[in-house]
Design an enzyme around this catalytic site. Structure first.
Site, PDB file in Angstrom:
ATOM      1  N   ASP A 100     109.695 -25.361 -52.512  1.00  0.00           N
ATOM      2  CA  ASP A 100     108.461 -26.109 -52.686  1.00  0.00           C
ATOM      3  C   ASP A 100     108.783 -27.302 -53.575  1.00  0.00           C
ATOM      4  O   ASP A 100     109.396 -27.144 -54.632  1.00  0.00           O
ATOM      5  CB  ASP A 100     107.433 -25.203 -53.387  1.00  0.00           C
ATOM      6  CG  ASP A 100     106.042 -25.372 -52.847  1.00  0.00           C
ATOM      7  OD1 ASP A 100     105.554 -26.509 -52.853  1.00  0.00           O
ATOM      8  OD2 ASP A 100     105.437 -24.357 -52.448  1.00  0.00           O
ATOM      9  N   ASP A 202     104.189 -30.354 -51.641  1.00  0.00           N
ATOM     10  CA  ASP A 202     102.848 -30.071 -52.133  1.00  0.00           C
ATOM     11  C   ASP A 202     101.971 -31.331 -52.095  1.00  0.00           C
ATOM     12  O   ASP A 202     102.405 -32.413 -52.493  1.00  0.00           O
ATOM     13  CB  ASP A 202     102.989 -29.592 -53.590  1.00  0.00           C
ATOM     14  CG  ASP A 202     101.741 -28.956 -54.137  1.00  0.00           C
ATOM     15  OD1 ASP A 202     101.361 -27.895 -53.637  1.00  0.00           O
ATOM     16  OD2 ASP A 202     101.146 -29.532 -55.078  1.00  0.00           O
ATOM     17  N   GLU A 264     102.232 -30.729 -46.947  1.00  0.00           N
ATOM     18  CA  GLU A 264     100.926 -30.083 -47.073  1.00  0.00           C
ATOM     19  C   GLU A 264      99.849 -31.161 -46.963  1.00  0.00           C
ATOM     20  O   GLU A 264      99.750 -32.032 -47.833  1.00  0.00           O
ATOM     21  CB  GLU A 264     100.781 -29.360 -48.415  1.00  0.00           C
ATOM     22  CG  GLU A 264      99.482 -28.567 -48.472  1.00  0.00           C
ATOM     23  CD  GLU A 264      98.962 -28.247 -49.864  1.00  0.00           C
ATOM     24  OE1 GLU A 264      98.087 -27.383 -49.976  1.00  0.00           O
ATOM     25  OE2 GLU A 264      99.413 -28.887 -50.837  1.00  0.00           O
ATOM     26  N   HIS A 329      98.881 -19.212 -49.614  1.00  0.00           N
ATOM     27  CA  HIS A 329      98.504 -18.708 -50.936  1.00  0.00           C
ATOM     28  C   HIS A 329      97.233 -19.369 -51.465  1.00  0.00           C
ATOM     29  O   HIS A 329      96.833 -19.092 -52.593  1.00  0.00           O
ATOM     30  CB  HIS A 329      99.666 -18.944 -51.904  1.00  0.00           C
ATOM     31  CG  HIS A 329      99.973 -20.402 -52.079  1.00  0.00           C
ATOM     32  ND1 HIS A 329     100.465 -21.180 -51.047  1.00  0.00           N
ATOM     33  CD2 HIS A 329      99.814 -21.236 -53.135  1.00  0.00           C
ATOM     34  CE1 HIS A 329     100.597 -22.418 -51.472  1.00  0.00           C
ATOM     35  NE2 HIS A 329     100.216 -22.488 -52.727  1.00  0.00           N
ATOM     36  N   ASP A 330      96.642 -20.263 -50.683  1.00  0.00           N
ATOM     37  CA  ASP A 330      95.423 -20.952 -51.118  1.00  0.00           C
ATOM     38  C   ASP A 330      94.181 -20.516 -50.349  1.00  0.00           C
ATOM     39  O   ASP A 330      93.072 -20.930 -50.701  1.00  0.00           O
ATOM     40  CB  ASP A 330      95.582 -22.467 -50.935  1.00  0.00           C
ATOM     41  CG  ASP A 330      96.654 -23.055 -51.839  1.00  0.00           C
ATOM     42  OD1 ASP A 330      96.829 -22.541 -52.953  1.00  0.00           O
ATOM     43  OD2 ASP A 330      97.317 -24.023 -51.419  1.00  0.00           O
TER      44      ASP A 330
END
Ligand code: GLC
Length: 547
Positions: A100, A202, A264, A329-330
């Site tokens: 990430d 990200d 993302e 994970h969000d």
């Protein structure tokens, strides 16, 4: 023919949230050695790449997305030697490792920010976004944090506000300063030189902000619930200039062989597609989150999904490689959003659509959201806005992986307090239990990835949606989404997914007279079927081989 495709086009990506995958040292938090211990398991899933959420030193105000050192490793997770070992063990198994990268913001403990906030004339001052207070002393404009409250925090010492669209400990870098992007590109090279196979970047669509700092206009469609949605984020998101930054990042990726950059980006198709770049010189894969955005059983409808897939396929630029994601994970877990029976259909969909699939850890065993008691809530948006915790809190989808029915589900040693609670049903839903059940979700997942890997039509073939009339009727059945995957000189596949809880008898003879069941979601049905009289049971998905 599949040889002309790259690993990330043919392969399946598996996301690991490292705090929750496997704790090897008994502190209740997952770590790198834990991931290494589970690599054989990952290999048994037939996944091709693992993406690990941030493992860098961090005060953990946003659980690692507040990075204090981009080229270090947080001791909670291990050491750089562990990363080297992970990388070689992943590669030894023929898999890839994706890290990430969090370029939009750092931790407030990053040495760059420590310098930046030390004085107004520090050389790093403008590496971050500082503004004078408004005439009344308040924030410089109306920009909001995703996690609640204003996007500005006042710094007493130097008398200015700094920008953060997440928690206040995540100050945003200023990509209009000429030294910032080169510094980030060097960080990318550091990891690429080590042999890391790519980055998930990200919030890449937020990296540039309006240079006039204009107020954002109100959102006329605001539903009155999440305060961040009050405004239209036209000056903080998706600015045209961001594409130039991404092109420069991509150029660094292209200095190396076959590395992958996934961005993302939460945007509708038309805007999303721009992130491939006009000359395919931006993200290899701009994440496609449309399936994730289907947030409940009401929106999980066959015809909605069909239209979504067809529209996405039609919007893709010619050489843009598609991708699909069910969870991360969000967002709430897919098995919770659509229910356990449809979670099987969802996995069959994910693994038979055209494009790179990304699986979030635990989806292969049908993990669901875990209720978090108020006193155990850790996620910042939920801590800041307790009344919205049930909607926007992300702890429920970040709980420990359920490996077995023993103490702490095999995630951590007995007696250790895990950083988030375990699922109350982990003794029933876990990897070990599903290993031995031939009809389990886990074995379905493996059958799907295995078939996808061995059949070029499924990994790289064309996609065409087909109508699925009920027998004796001309109209398509509303509950059914059916499509073909095909490639020249190889078997074709017809996928039939029942999104409803009623059975249907379908006439699909317009596709072919008969077929053979390759995989059924119940992991029982098999053998030849007559396509003029195909029964499709409630919540059933079928992959049919046409020869
Ligand atoms: C991304 C991450 C999320 C994080 C945020 C700020 O959306 O996926 O977990 O909180 O960025 O870094």
């Amino acid at each position: 023919m599949t040889n002309s495709y790259l690993w990330w086009q043919k392969g399946v990506i598996y996301q690991i949230y490292p705090r929750s995958f496997q704790d090897s040292n008994g502190d209740g938090i997952g770590d790198l050695m834990g991931i290494i211990q589970r690599l054989d398991y990952l290999q048994s899933l037939n996944v091709d790449a693992i993406w690990v959420s941030p493992i860098y030193p961090s005060p953990m105000h946003d659980f690692g997305y507040d990075v204090a050192d981009y080229t270090g490793i947080h001791p909670i997770f291990g050491t750089m030697a562990d990363v080297d070992r992970l990388l070689s063990e992943v590669h030894r198994r023929g898999m890839k490792l994706i890290l990430d990268l969090v370029p939009n913001h750092t931790s407030d403990e990053h040495p760059w920010f420590v310098e930046s906030r030390s004085s107004r004339d520090n050389p790093k001052r403008d590496w971050y976004i500082w503004r004078n207070p408004a005439p009344d002393g308040g924030p410089p404009n109306n920009w909001l944090s995703f996690f609640g409250g204003p996007a500005w925090t006042f710094d007493e010492k130097t008398g200015q506000y700094y920008l953060h669209q997440f928690v206040k400990q995540q100050p945003e870098l200023n990509y209009r300063h000429p030294e910032v992007l080169p510094a980030m590109l060097d960080i990318m090279r550091f990891w690429l030189d080590k042999g890391v196979d790519g980055f998930r970047v990200d919030v890449i669509w937020l990296m540039l902000k309006d240079d006039q700092f204009r107020d954002e206009p109100p959102n006329p469609d605001w539903d009155g619930v999440v305060p961040f949605m009050k405004l239209q984020h036209i000056y903080t998101q998706n600015l045209p200039g961001v594409h130039d930054l991404i092109r420069q990042m991509r150029r660094v990726m292209d200095e190396y062989d076959e590395r992958l950059m996934v961005g993302e980006i939460y945007l509708p198709n038309q805007e999303l597609m721009k992130y491939y770049g006009q000359n395919y010189d931006e993200c290899h894969l701009p994440f496609n989150f449309q399936l994730i955005n289907l947030s409940d059983r009401m929106t999980w409808k066959a015809q909605t999904v069909r239209q979504m897939v067809d529209a996405y396929e039609a919007a893709l630029p010619q050489e843009g490689w598609p991708n699909w994601v069910l969870g991360n994970h969000d967002r709430h877990r897919v098995a919770t959003r659509v229910g356990p029976a449809q979670a099987r259909v969802a996995n069959m969909l994910l693994l038979t659509l055209r494009g790179t699939p990304t699986t979030y850890y635990g989806e292969e065993i049908g993990m669901e959201n875990v209720p978090i008691p108020p006193e155990s809530i850790q996620d910042p948006p939920a801590v800041n806005q307790p009344e919205l915790a049930h909607l926007i809190g992300r702890d429920p989808e970040r709980t420990p992986m359920q490996w077995d029915d023993g103490p702490n589900a095999g995630f951590a040693p007995a007696g250790v307090e895990t950083w988030l609670p375990l699922a109350p049903d982990y003794t029933e839903r876990n990897v070990a239990g599903q290993e031995t059940d031939p009809t389990s979700m886990l074995n379905l997942y493996r059958a799907l990835t295995n078939l996808r890997r061995s059949e070029p039509a499924l990994s790289v073939g064309d996609y065409t949606s087909v109508s699925a009339p009920q027998r004796g009727e001309s109209r398509g059945a509303d509950d059914i989404f059916a499509y073909l995957r095909s490639v020249p000189n190889s078997d074709r596949f017809l996928i039939v997914l029942n999104f409803g809880s009623k059975s249907h008898t379908l006439d699909l003879s317009h596709v072919a007279p008969q077929a053979t069941i390759a995989v059924a979601t119940d992991m029982i049905r098999s053998g030849p079927v007559d396509l003029s009289n195909l029964s499709c049971r409630p919540d059933e998905g079928l992959i049919l081989r046409l020869d």
